[in-house]
Write an enzyme that holds these catalytic residues in place. Structure first.
Site, mmCIF file in Angstrom:
data_model
loop_
_atom_site.group_PDB
_atom_site.id
_atom_site.type_symbol
_atom_site.label_atom_id
_atom_site.label_comp_id
_atom_site.label_asym_id
_atom_site.label_seq_id
_atom_site.Cartn_x
_atom_site.Cartn_y
_atom_site.Cartn_z
ATOM 1 C CG ASP A 50 38.846 50.381 27.463
ATOM 2 O OD1 ASP A 50 39.621 51.296 27.776
ATOM 3 O OD2 ASP A 50 37.705 50.239 27.961
ATOM 4 C CE LYS A 96 37.563 50.700 31.116
ATOM 5 N NZ LYS A 96 36.364 50.677 30.273
HETATM 6 N N1 LIG Z 1 35.909 53.249 26.102
HETATM 7 C C1 LIG Z 1 35.672 52.912 27.448
HETATM 8 C C2 LIG Z 1 35.433 54.143 28.251
HETATM 9 C C3 LIG Z 1 35.784 53.961 29.660
HETATM 10 O O1 LIG Z 1 36.891 53.666 30.064
HETATM 11 C C4 LIG Z 1 34.466 52.033 27.551
HETATM 12 O O2 LIG Z 1 33.818 51.829 26.545
HETATM 13 O O3 LIG Z 1 34.204 51.499 28.616
#
Ligand SMILES: N[C@@H](CC=O)C(=O)O
Ligand SMILES: NC(=O)C1=CN([C@@H]2O[C@H](COP(=O)(O)OP(=O)(O)OC[C@H]3O[C@@H](n4cnc5c(N)ncnc54)[C@H](O)[C@@H]3O)[C@@H](O)[C@H]2O)C=CC1
Ligand code: NA
Length: 820
Positions: A681, A685
Site C-alpha cells: 500500500d 502511494k
Molecule cells: N490502508 C491504508 C488506508 C489509506 O490509504 C492505510 O493504512 O494507510
C-alpha cells in the site's frame, strides 16, 4: 369587444376539459363583458374526418364507424351536461349535422374522389359540432350565447386547404356582425371560412388561433386568450427538460424564434394579425386554471435571465458544400439557394465561415438524399473542375437554439453556451447566430440532445443549482460513509455550493442498480439489496454511457484490481472519475499515462486526492507546487495509517495481531490487511507521488524492505495471515524493544530521492521530525527548490472511513465547481 378567448382541441375534448371551459366562460361572463369565444374541433376529430374521407374515397365502408365514434363523443358530453328533458332537442341538432356529414361522405364514396374543396367541407364539421354542442350546454345554463358560424364573415380566396384571408372584406363583415350582436356571447367556429361563392374553406395550420387573431385584430380587443393543455410557453420542452418552467412574458419576435424550433404551443404566424395591432396574447392552460400563463406581446417584461427559452429540432441533416474554388467566387450561394427554393426545400439554418471555403446548411432529414442528388447535378461542372469537392451529408443531428432579446445586452452568452457543451463532451458540429442576436443555434449529434438541453437549461435558468449525476461503485466502509456524508450535507451543498448530487447508480460486488430519477441516499443500500440486479460492471458502465447524463461522475470506492479497465471508456464518454482506489494510478506506467492523457483531452476530471494520506491535502498540494513551477528534490513520509497506528500502539507484552485487528476495526487497513503489512500500500502511494512529479517510475523500481517474516508474507488467506502474525509476536517484540532501549521509535518510511524509491522500517530518535506521531497519523515532507531549507510538511490522520470519505467528497465538490 374586450377579449377573444380561443379553446383548442384538447380543451374541447372531454367531459372534464369542457367543465373547465364552461367555468372560464362563466367567470368571464361575470367579470369581462363583452367577449367572444372561438372553438376548435374536439381533439382528434379533424384527423378522424380526414381519415373517413380517405376511406370513403376508396369506396371503403369502415368510415361509418369513425363517424359513429365522433357522434358518440359528442353525445357523451351532451348527456353529462344537459339534463334529460333538454337532451332530445340537442341530440336532434347534433344528428342533423352528423347526417349532413354522412351525406358528404356518401358523395365522396360514390365518386371515389376527394377534392381539397370537399375535404374542407368535410373537416368543417369538426368545429361546427363542437361549437354547437358547447353553445347548447351554455344555453342550458342560462347564458345568453349565440352559435356563430365563422363562414359568414371570414372571407378567403379559393385556395382550399390553406386559404388566404381577404382582410378588407373580412374586417368589415366582422365589425358589422358584432355591432349587431352586442348583447350575446358569440361562440364561433374556428379554422373555417368561405370564399365568395359561399363554399367552405379552411385556414391551414394553427387555424383556430388564426380565427381568434383575425377577430381580435378586427375588433381591436384588449387581449386574446389562447387556452391550451400546457402551462403556457415553457423555457424548454418539458418532456426533455424536467426543470423547464413557464415563461411569464415573451416578445412576439422571441415567440417566433422559439416556435420555429419546434415549441408547438402556439403557431405564431397564425397570430400575425394580432401582432400587427400590438394586441397581447395570453397562453393559458384549461387544465390548470389557477395558472397565469404566458403573455406574448410587443415588448417582453424585464426577464431575470439572459435568455428567454431554448428550443430544438430533434432530427435534421447537415449538407456541406466545400471547395477551394468557392473562395471569392460570387454566386455560389446564390445558385445554391435558388436551386433549393426552386425545389421547395426548406433550409433550417445556414452557416458559412468567412474563409468562404465551405458553406453548410441544415435541412429536414427526409430531404437529404434528394438534396444531394439535386446539388450534384446542379454543381456537376464545378465538381468536375475540382472547384467543389463534393456534397457531403451528415445525418442524425439535432439543433438547439437559445433565444432571447436579453442576449443583445450581454456579452459572453455564446461563451457560456459553448463552454457548458464542451465540459460535457458535447461536440458542436455547426453553429449559427443571426445578427439580430436573438438566437444562437448549435448543431449537435442527436444522441447528445437531451443531455445538451438539460445542461444548457441548467446553465441559463438554474445557475443557482447544478446537478451532478453520481454513480457509486463500492458500498463498503468508504462508499457507505461517503453516502452518509453526502446525504447529511445535501442542504449545505445546495445553499452554499449551488450543487445537487443526485445518486443515479450504485453497485457493489454482488448487485447493481440504476435509476435515472435518482436513488435516495439514505435508503440506497436497502434499495440496492431489494431491487438490484446481479453485478456486471461492463453492463453497469454501458448503461451509464447510454444514459449520457450531464455532469456524470463515476466514484470507484472499491479496492478492486480490475475496475480501472473501465475508466478509459468512461473518460472517452466524458464521464469523470473520482476514486480512493490506488490501483489505476500505480499500475503500469503506459496505462497510467493513457488514462491521464485521455481525461485531459476529453476535458473530464480524474480526481484521487485520497490515494495518498486519505483526506490530507497531499496530491492537491503537490499539483499546486508543480503547476507553479517548483521542483521536487525529495519526498519523504510515513504513508501508511495502519503501520503508523501499529508502531504507535504496539509495545512488548501486547499481541501484534491484536493491534492489527484494532487498526482493521478502526477502518485504517485495506480490505485485505496483507496489503498494508507487506508494504504494498505504501509502495503504491509513493509511486503515485513520483508520477505526479513527472517521473516515469514502475513498481519494479521500488526497493521495499520487508517488516514481516516470510511465513506471514506467504500466508494464503487473511485468516492464515493473522495466525502467522500470532506466531511471530516475539519477532515484533524484539524489534520494538531493541529500538526502545536506545530511546528510538520504529517508523515505516518511504523516501523518493534522485529518482529512487526506498521503503523500509527505520529506527529514529527523538530529534527526528517523524518521531512525534499519534493514532493513524501520516506525515509527508516535500523538499523542493522553494521549500529547500525547511520542507513543507503535511501531517495528520491518514486513514479511516470519515477522513477518507470526506476526501472523496471534497473531490466531488471540486468537480462540481469545475463543471459550474
Ligand atoms: N490502508 C491504508 C488506508 C489509506 O490509504 C492505510 O493504512 O494507510
Ligand atoms: N480505509 C481507508 O482509510 C482508506 C481507503 N482507501 C481506499 O478506499 C477503497 C475502499 O476501501 P473500503 O471501503 O475500506 O473497502 P471495503 O472492502 O469496505 O468495500 C469495498 C466495496 O467495493 C465493492 N466491490 C469490490 N469489488 C467490486 C467490483 N468489482 N464491482 C463492484 N463492487 C465491488 C465491495 O462489494 C464493497 O462494497 C480502497 O481502494 C482503499 O484502498 C483509500 C484511502 C484511505
Ligand atoms: Na490525500
Amino acid at each position: 369587444m374586450e377579449k377573444i378567448l380561443k379553446f383548442g382541441g384538447t380543451s374541447c375534448g372531454s367531459v372534464d376539459s369542457i367543465q373547465s371551459v364552461l367555468s372560464v366562460i362563466e367567470s368571464n361572463w361575470k367579470s369581462t363583458k363583452p367577449f367572444a369565444v372561438v372553438f376548435s374541433a374536439m381533439s382528434g376529430v379533424t384527423n378522424s374526418l380526414l381519415e373517413a374521407g380517405k376511406l370513403a374515397s376508396k369506396g371503403e365502408v369502415p368510415y361509418s364507424s369513425l363517424i359513429e365514434t365522433i357522434e358518440n363523443r359528442h353525445f357523451e358530453v351532451l348527456k353529462h351536461f344537459i339534463p334529460l328533458k333538454g337532451q332530445s332537442q340537442v341530440i336532434a341538432q347534433i344528428r342533423t349535422l352528423v347526417n349532413e356529414l354522412r351525406d358528404v361522405l356518401k358523395g365522396i364514396a360514390l365518386i371515389k374522389e376527394i377534392s381539397p374543396k370537399t375535404s374542407d367541407l368535410l373537416v368543417s364539421f369538426g368545429e361546427r359540432l363542437s361549437t354547437s354542442l358547447i353553445t347548447a350546454i351554455l344555453k342550458e345554463k342560462g347564458l345568453p350565447v349565440l352559435y356563430v358560424d365563422a363562414r359568414q364573415f371570414i372571407k378567403t380566396d379559393d385556395a382550399f386547404g390553406k386559404s388566404e384571408v381577404d382582410f378588407v372584406q373580412t374586417n368589415t363583415l366582422i365589425q358589422t356582425f358584432f355591432n349587431q350582436h352586442t348583447q350575446e356571447i358569440c361562440l364561433i367556429t374556428g379554422f373555417i371560412g368561405s370564399n365568395n361563392q359561399g363554399e367552405t374553406t379552411t385556414l391551414g395550420r394553427g387555424g383556430s388561433d388564426y380565427t381568434a387573431s383575425i377577430l381580435g385584430a378586427a375588433l381591436a380587443v384588449r387581449e386574446i386568450e389562447i387556452w391550451t393543455d400546457v402551462d403556457g410557453m415553457m423555457t424548454a420542452d418539458p418532456r426533455k427538460v424536467s426543470n423547464a418552467f413557464t415563461i411569464p412574458s415573451i416578445s412576439y419576435a422571441e415567440a417566433m424564434e422559439l416556435t420555429h424550433f419546434g415549441a408547438k404551443v402556439i403557431y405564431p404566424p397564425s397570430l400575425q394579425p394580432a401582432f400587427a395591432k400590438n394586441i397581447p396574447i395570453r397562453v393559458l392552460n384549461t387544465f390548470n386554471l389557477a395558472f397565469k400563463g404566458t403573455v406574448v406581446s410587443k415588448e417582453q417584461k424585464p426577464n431575470p435571465y439572459i435568455i428567454t427559452g431554448i428550443s430544438s429540432i430533434d432530427s435534421l441533416a447537415l449538407v456541406n458544400l466545400q471547395g477551394s474554388g468557392m473562395i471569392g467566387v460570387a454566386g455560389v450561394s446564390a445558385k445554391l439557394f435558388t436551386v433549393l427554393a426552386r425545389e421547395k426545400i426548406s433550409v433550417i439554418l445556414i452557416s458559412q465561415a468567412s474563409s468562404e471555403h465551405s458553406i453548410c446548411f441544415a435541412i429536414e432529414p427526409h430531404n437529404a438524399i434528394r438534396v444531394k442528388e439535386i446539388l450534384e447535378a446542379e454543381f456537376a461542372p464545378e465538381i468536375a473542375m475540382g472547384d467543389i469537392e463534393g456534397i457531403d451529408i451528415q445525418s442524425n443531428l439535432s439543433v438547439i437554439a437559445i433565444v432571447g432579446e436579453g442576449m443583445r445586452k450581454h456579452t459572453g452568452v455564446s461563451g457560456k453556451l459553448f463552454s457548458v457543451l464542451g465540459k460535457n463532451g458535447i461536440n458542436i458540429v455547426a453553429t449559427a447566430q443571426g445578427s439580430s442576436e436573438l438566437n444562437i443555434s448549435v448543431v449537435i449529434e442527436q444522441k447528445d440532445l437531451s443531455k445538451a438541453l438539460n445542461v444548457i437549461h441548467e446553465t441559463f435558468f438554474f445557475s443557482k443549482l447544478k446537478t451532478l449525476h453520481l454513480f457509486l461503485v463500492g458500498t463498503g466502509l468508504i462508499g457507505k460513509t461517503l453516502l452518509d456524508q453526502l446525504a447529511g450535507q445535501e442542504r449545505f451543498l445546495a445553499k452554499y455550493r449551488g450543487l445537487k448530487v443526485k445518486l443515479v447508480g450504485i453497485a457493489n460486488s454482488r448487485q447493481q442498480l440504476i435509476r435515472e430519477r435518482g436513488i435516495d441516499m439514505k435508503s440506497a443500500l436497502d434499495l440496492l439489496s431489494q431491487h438490484g440486479k446481479a453485478q456486471d460492471l461492463s453492463g453497469f458502465t454501458k448503461q451509464i454511457k447510454a444514459l449520457n447524463l450531464p455532469n456524470s461522475i463515476f466514484a470507484d470506492c472499491t479496492a478492486d484490481k480490475q475496475i480501472y479497465t473501465h475508466y478509459l471508456g468512461l473518460f472517452k464518454s466524458n464521464i469523470s472519475v473520482v476514486t480512493p482506489n490506488k490501483v489505476a494510478n500505480s499500475g503500469p506506467y503506459p496505462l497510467y499515462a493513457e488514462l491521464h492523457q485521455t481525461a485531459l483531452e476529453k476535458g473530464v476530471k480524474f480526481l484521487y486526492e485520497t490515494n495518498v494520506g486519505a483526506g490530507l491535502p497531499v496530491i492537491n498540494t503537490l499539483q499546486g507546487l508543480i503547476a507553479s513551477g517548483d521542483r521536487f528534490e525529495k519526498i519523504e513520509g510515513i504513508l501508511s495509517g495502519t503501520l503508523s497506528y501499529i508502531f504507535n500502539q504496539f509495545k512488548p507484552g501486547r499481541s501484534f495481531a491484536d493491534v492489527l485487528r484494532e487498526a482493521k476495526a478502526k477502518g485504517y487497513t485495506e480490505p485485505d490487511p496483507r496489503e498494508d503489512l507487506s508494504g504494498m500500500d505504501v509502495a503504491r502511494k509513493i509511486l503515485i507521488l513520483s508520477r505526479e512529479i513527472g517521473l516515469k517510475l514502475e513498481f519494479s523500481d521500488i526497493t521495499i524492505e520487508k517488516i514481516i517474516p516470510p511465513a506471514c508474507e506467504e500466508a494464503a488467506t487473511v485468516e492464515d495471515f493473522f495466525k502467522e502474525l500470532e506466531k511471530a509476536n516475539d519477532y515484533f517484540e524484539k524489534m520494538v524493544a531493541s529500538a526502545a532501549e536506545k530511546g528510538h521509535v520504529l517508523r515505516y518510511i518511504a523516501v523518493l530521492e534522485n529518482q529512487k524509491i526506498t521503503i523500509g522500517l527505520r529506527e529514529i530518535d527523538a530529534f527526528h521530525p517523524f518521531y512525534q506521531m499519534d493514532g493513524a497519523d501520516n506525515v509527508i515532507a516535500f523538499t523542493t527548490k522553494r521549500y529547500h531549507d525547511r520542507p513543507l510538511v503535511i501531517k495528520g490522520p491518514g486513514a479511516g472511513a470519515e477522513v477518507t470519505a470526506s476526501g472523496v467528497f471534497a473531490d466531488i465538490v471540486s468537480l462540481g465547481s469545475h463543471l459550474a
